[in-house]
Write an enzyme that holds these catalytic residues in place. Sequence first.
Site, PDB file in Angstrom:
ATOM      1  N   SER A  40      -4.922  -3.038  -0.530  1.00  0.00           N
ATOM      2  CA  SER A  40      -5.858  -2.350   0.349  1.00  0.00           C
ATOM      3  C   SER A  40      -5.155  -1.283   1.188  1.00  0.00           C
ATOM      4  O   SER A  40      -4.495  -0.410   0.647  1.00  0.00           O
ATOM      5  CB  SER A  40      -6.584  -3.381   1.215  1.00  0.00           C
ATOM      6  OG  SER A  40      -7.772  -2.845   1.746  1.00  0.00           O
ATOM      7  N   ASP A 154     -11.428  -4.859  -3.421  1.00  0.00           N
ATOM      8  CA  ASP A 154     -10.233  -4.943  -2.580  1.00  0.00           C
ATOM      9  C   ASP A 154      -9.189  -5.938  -3.095  1.00  0.00           C
ATOM     10  O   ASP A 154      -9.508  -7.081  -3.419  1.00  0.00           O
ATOM     11  CB  ASP A 154     -10.670  -5.347  -1.170  1.00  0.00           C
ATOM     12  CG  ASP A 154      -9.608  -5.132  -0.130  1.00  0.00           C
ATOM     13  OD1 ASP A 154      -8.570  -5.816  -0.185  1.00  0.00           O
ATOM     14  OD2 ASP A 154      -9.812  -4.274   0.746  1.00  0.00           O
TER      15      ASP A 154
END
Length: 290
Positions: A40, A154
């Site tokens: 991320s 993510d």
Amino acid sequence: MKKSVALVLSSGGSTGIAHIGVIRELERHGFKITSISGSSIGSFIGGIYAMGKLSAYEEWVKKLKKKDVWGLMDLTVSANGLLKGEKVFNKMKTFIPDVLIEKMNIPFAAVATDIINEKEIVFKSGNFYEAVRASVAIPTIFTPVKYKNTILVDGGVLNPVPIKHVKRNENDILVTVNLYGRKEKIEDKSINVKEKKSNSYNLNKLIKNISRLISSGDKQSYGYFSLLSAATSAMIHKLAKQNIEKYKPDILINIPSDTSNTFDFYKADKLIKIGEEAAKKEIQKFINSK
């Protein structure tokens, strides 16, 4: 003393701007970062550094105001996310051109989650922006990414602290930055009444309001959205802790998980300093132990 560093940068929203401070502090102490992995926001900061463009990004992000952050949010009417995430990356490309990961200055790995097949996807080649867009696709906030025959979200969903994916060289130092450290309940008094009344307050306020609408019951109970968010957070924190205990970094730098909200990028100066201070403390401990 050994000076080569294999650096792992965790997921964690805008708190990840603290990664910049950590990198700067490592450099000040003469450490050389020879490889990076990230999930991320960790993949974004790590990749920008690996291509040699961290200074350009740092200069830009320090100038951001709340209204600027709001202006970079491309809200969408979608059943699988609030933001398309295209606007901010298009802005990035105007001063940080895309590059192939395999041509970066140092080995780099970005981690995303294949939500269909329930496995990690690790990008060690290909276009940087395509890899990082998948890695930062926070479920319910950013729309997911179609990739080959699956869908990516993510990287923090399955591997918030991707230690196993960083390239290790003989006798290097494993440094891990964990954005899921113990909460400090930091109270932010910087928001005044005028700002609260502004239409461009920030996306955090919007998300909180949506959460309240979906929630039900009194203040001690959870509605659908807030329960899902709390459960996801608990799982990610647990995964981060397990990874750290398994791989035992030589230097572990913990940043409190409540340091900032998801989109507080306008607090860059403060977040970078937090990263610097946390890194300085742990680096000194490591040096003293030798």
